[in-house]
Enzyme design. Structure first.
Site, PDB file in Angstrom:
ATOM      1  CG  ASP A 119     -20.246  71.356   2.565  1.00 48.49           C
ATOM      2  OD1 ASP A 119     -20.782  71.300   3.355  1.00 48.49           O
ATOM      3  OD2 ASP A 119     -20.064  70.318   2.145  1.00 48.49           O
ATOM      4  CB  CYS A 167     -27.872  63.297  11.943  1.00 45.88           C
ATOM      5  SG  CYS A 167     -28.692  63.484  10.124  1.00 45.88           S
ATOM      6  CB  CYS A 211     -35.432  65.469   7.763  1.00 45.73           C
ATOM      7  SG  CYS A 211     -34.083  65.859   8.202  1.00 45.73           S
TER       8      CYS A 211
END
Ligand code: B12
Ligand code: SF4
Ligand code: SF4
Length: 377
Positions: A132, A213, A243
């Site tokens: 990440d 978002c 989602c």
């Protein structure tokens, strides 16, 4: 060489990396262009780490010049849990953050894997491992190696396994044959994620505007949550899974093999908003959330989110804690969001505090109070 790859994959699986692929350190040309367009559209919002060293993201060999191959690995973090219910009291946490902080959990295992690869190769290897926190298009690398395909929700979907996976990689100066292949499956005519997003964050399929978002707004965003998006946050105090939850490929999910990522190892799937809104100092906050992903937005960010969710789910029991934050919290971000929340929850109780806040020392709080006074917030 094929036996070396089989041995590397065997070691990886033994360490809990269920899906492993190998790709080269070559540039990701198509993704570089998509990344440029995404930034230029403003979709990176205020994430400065997505605007710095942008030449590196699609060029692994520029990031780690000695790298010849990339071992890309997926870690399943899915854990079953009872259906979430806010009960006018709880805020919801995205699944990836239920357990211990994955950055702290995955990196040591990547390093153990790298040490085992050195043994297998029979020489010292130069390597760097990441999960990440790296200027690399991790999904594009994994897609090139054939681990999965891009969904319209921009997540990497693994065929038969879904998207509840972290991605990580080891860049290494060992030449391994790339396994590049394109997964032949795609979303087809499905649009469920695009339709389900409560804040309309998808500018188009495969393109996410971070500014809208909930994941960005509740975790990465350091400032105020735009007023027009506050209701859209719904029950989410940290991240968002909508989602992914609606995605039919996630029917195939199975429980994680990593005990550290299970809800019992961290904060779990929900937090009591009164408890959260009663955390008065950064020290207390750190002690409560150390070692979990929830430290990322800091106390000011997490309490900002909690205030909004308290209003959204009509958590009447949170009113006294909100009033306390408005009157005594040193953070203007918390005071202003608590004021907005209390005004939605209990306008009568809020009226006196709104009036007082018109004289607050901070312009952000005064603005919130002013907009509430004229009925614009
Ligand atoms: C910045 C970031 C965010 C931002 C922006 C997300 C985004 N979509 O870019 C925010 C804060 C919103 C975010 C949210 C989340 N994130 Co995030 N995030 C990142 C980070 C650090 C960089 C992503 C990036 O480079 N974005 C730039 C854009 C341009 O890339 P992209 O969206 O992947 O776009 C590609 C596709 O759209 C494709 N494309 C473009 N056009 C087309 C057309 C077609 C036909 C096709 C097929 C493809 C395609 O090309 C683009 C470039 O490769 C990565 C880690 C990393 N270093 O990669 C994690 C990462 C993507 N995040 C991750 C996770 C888990 C999340 C959340 C699920 C967390 C949560 N539950 O709240 C959400 C998911 C939201 C979502 N729908 O994406 C995981 C995803 C794992 C997976 N299976 O995909 C990653 C990989 C971290 C990790 N190491 O595991 N994240
Ligand atoms: S994570 Fe939530 S807010 Fe973000 S794009 Fe997905 S559904 Fe929309
Ligand atoms: S919900 Fe449908 S469109 Fe969205 S990623 Fe999943 S399969 Fe693709």
């Amino acid at each position: 060489m094929s036996s070396l790859i089989a041995q590397i994959k065997g070691e990886a699986r033994a360490l809990g990396f269920e899906i492993v692929g190998i790709t080269s350190a070559d540039m990701l040309a198509r993704d570089d262009e998509a990344f440029r367009q995404w930034r230029e559209a403003g979709f990176a919002a205020d994430m400065d780490y997505m605007q710095r060293r942008t030449h590196l993201h699609a060029r692994p060999a520029a990031l780690v010049p000695s790298s010849l191959s990339i071992i890309t690995l997926a870690i399943n973090y899915y854990a079953t849990a009872p259906e979430f219910s806010h009960e006018n009291r709880y805020g919801r946490i995205a699944r990836y953050a239920w357990g211990r902080d994955y950055h702290l959990v995955v990196r040591p295992r990547l390093e153990r894997l790298a040490a085992r690869i050195e043994k297998l190769a029979g020489r010292r290897l130069h390597h760097r491992s990441f999960v990440d926190a790296v200027p690399l298009l991790e999904r594009a690398l994994a897609a090139r190696a054939g681990l999965g395909f891009f969904g319209k929700n921009t997540n990497l979907l693994l065929p038969q396994r879904g998207s509840w996976f972290f991605l990580s990689e080891i860049l290494i100066d060992l030449e391994l044959p790339a396994e590049d292949r394109q997964v032949k499956i795609s979303c087809g005519t499905c649009n469920r994620c695009l339709d389900a997003c409560p804040t309309n964050a998808f500018a188009a399929p495969y393109s996410l505007d971070s500014r809208r978002c909930i994941s960005y707004l509740t975790i990465e965003n350091r400032g105020a949550i735009p007023r027009e998006l506050r209701r859209g946050l719904g029950e989410w105090i940290f991240g968002c899974d909508i989602c992914q939850t609606v995605c039919p490929f996630n029917r195939f999910s199975s429980d994680t093999l990593w005990p550290e990522l299970r809800p019992e190892a961290g904060v779990g799937e929900r937090l009591d908003l009164v408890e959260l809104l009663s955390i008065a100092t950064d020290q207390e906050f750190r002690a409560r959330f150390r070692g979990t992903p929830l430290t990322r937005p800091k106390r000011r960010g997490l309490l900002r989110n909690a205030a909004i969710v308290a209003a959204n789910i009509e958590a009447a029991t949170a009113a006294p804690a909100l009033a306390e934050r408005i009157s005594h919290d040193p953070e203007p971000l918390i005071r202003s969001h608590a004021l907005w929340a209390l005004a939605q929850l209990d306008p009568q109780k809020a009226a006196r505090l709104i009036e007082k806040s018109l004289l607050d020392c901070d312009p952000q709080v005064r603005e919130e109070a002013f907009l509430l006074t004229i009925g614009e917030a």
